[in-house]
Design a protein around this motif. Structure first.
Motif, PDB file in Angstrom:
ATOM      1  N   VAL A   1       0.875  -1.169   0.000  1.00  0.00           N
ATOM      2  CA  VAL A   1       0.000   0.000   0.000  1.00  0.00           C
ATOM      3  C   VAL A   1       0.914   1.221   0.000  1.00  0.00           C
ATOM      4  N   LEU A   2       0.789   2.039  -1.037  1.00  0.00           N
ATOM      5  CA  LEU A   2       1.633   3.223  -1.175  1.00  0.00           C
ATOM      6  C   LEU A   2       0.781   4.467  -1.001  1.00  0.00           C
ATOM      7  N   VAL A   3       1.248   5.366  -0.171  1.00  0.00           N
ATOM      8  CA  VAL A   3       0.518   6.591   0.121  1.00  0.00           C
ATOM      9  C   VAL A   3       1.353   7.776  -0.362  1.00  0.00           C
ATOM     10  N   PRO A   4       0.755   8.660  -1.162  1.00  0.00           N
ATOM     11  CA  PRO A   4       1.514   9.814  -1.643  1.00  0.00           C
ATOM     12  C   PRO A   4       1.856  10.776  -0.507  1.00  0.00           C
ATOM     13  N   SER A   5       3.049  11.325  -0.597  1.00  0.00           N
ATOM     14  CA  SER A   5       3.492  12.328   0.377  1.00  0.00           C
ATOM     15  C   SER A   5       3.527  13.684  -0.331  1.00  0.00           C
ATOM     16  N   GLU A   6       3.906  14.687   0.397  1.00  0.00           N
ATOM     17  CA  GLU A   6       4.051  16.019  -0.195  1.00  0.00           C
ATOM     18  C   GLU A   6       5.056  15.978  -1.343  1.00  0.00           C
ATOM     19  N   SER A   7       6.139  15.211  -1.159  1.00  0.00           N
ATOM     20  CA  SER A   7       7.152  15.132  -2.212  1.00  0.00           C
ATOM     21  C   SER A   7       6.620  14.417  -3.462  1.00  0.00           C
ATOM     22  N   THR A   8       5.664  13.509  -3.280  1.00  0.00           N
ATOM     23  CA  THR A   8       5.041  12.837  -4.433  1.00  0.00           C
ATOM     24  C   THR A   8       4.304  13.862  -5.281  1.00  0.00           C
ATOM     25  N   TRP A   9       3.521  14.712  -4.624  1.00  0.00           N
ATOM     26  CA  TRP A   9       2.748  15.730  -5.344  1.00  0.00           C
ATOM     27  C   TRP A   9       3.686  16.741  -6.008  1.00  0.00           C
ATOM     28  N   GLU A  10       4.779  17.086  -5.348  1.00  0.00           N
ATOM     29  CA  GLU A  10       5.750  18.020  -5.927  1.00  0.00           C
ATOM     30  C   GLU A  10       6.421  17.415  -7.164  1.00  0.00           C
ATOM     31  N   LEU A  11       6.741  16.128  -7.085  1.00  0.00           N
ATOM     32  CA  LEU A  11       7.326  15.434  -8.230  1.00  0.00           C
ATOM     33  C   LEU A  11       6.359  15.453  -9.406  1.00  0.00           C
ATOM     34  N   MET A  12       5.111  15.159  -9.134  1.00  0.00           N
ATOM     35  CA  MET A  12       4.093  15.172 -10.193  1.00  0.00           C
ATOM     36  C   MET A  12       3.960  16.558 -10.813  1.00  0.00           C
ATOM     37  N   GLU A  13       4.019  17.581  -9.985  1.00  0.00           N
ATOM     38  CA  GLU A  13       3.923  18.949 -10.494  1.00  0.00           C
ATOM     39  C   GLU A  13       5.091  19.279 -11.423  1.00  0.00           C
ATOM     40  N   ARG A  14       6.299  18.861 -11.045  1.00  0.00           N
ATOM     41  CA  ARG A  14       7.460  19.067 -11.922  1.00  0.00           C
ATOM     42  C   ARG A  14       7.292  18.313 -13.232  1.00  0.00           C
TER      43      ARG A  14
END
Length: 77
Positions: free
Chosen positions: A12-25
């Motif tokens: 089970v993988l949960v997105p973190s703040e860094s996940t969302w930042e990576l997606m934004e980049r």
């Protein structure tokens, strides 16, 4: 019951703040290269990329994401 048994072994993988930042980049870079992707595809790819996991999928969108160097696909032998 069998499907539940099989699915229970998957992480089970949960997105973190860094996940969302990576997606934004990635979105910014993809748009500059004329590409657009669904949010779900980017989320799956980002979660895999953060953990160094290859993706297995027959969905062509993931092949396009791989061409940008964002993720690595698992290729069957």
């Amino acid at each position: 019951p069998r499907l539940r048994e099989v699915l229970e072994v998957l992480p089970v993988l949960v997105p973190s703040e860094s996940t969302w930042e990576l997606m934004e980049r990635w979105v910014k870079e993809a748009v500059l290269k004329g590409e657009r992707f669904r949010l779900a595809h980017l989320l799956i790819a980002a979660l895999a990329a953060e953990r160094g996991m290859p993706l297995w999928s027959l969905d062509r969108d993931f092949a396009r994401i791989e061409k940008l160097g964002f993720v690595r696909l698992h290729l069957p032998s």
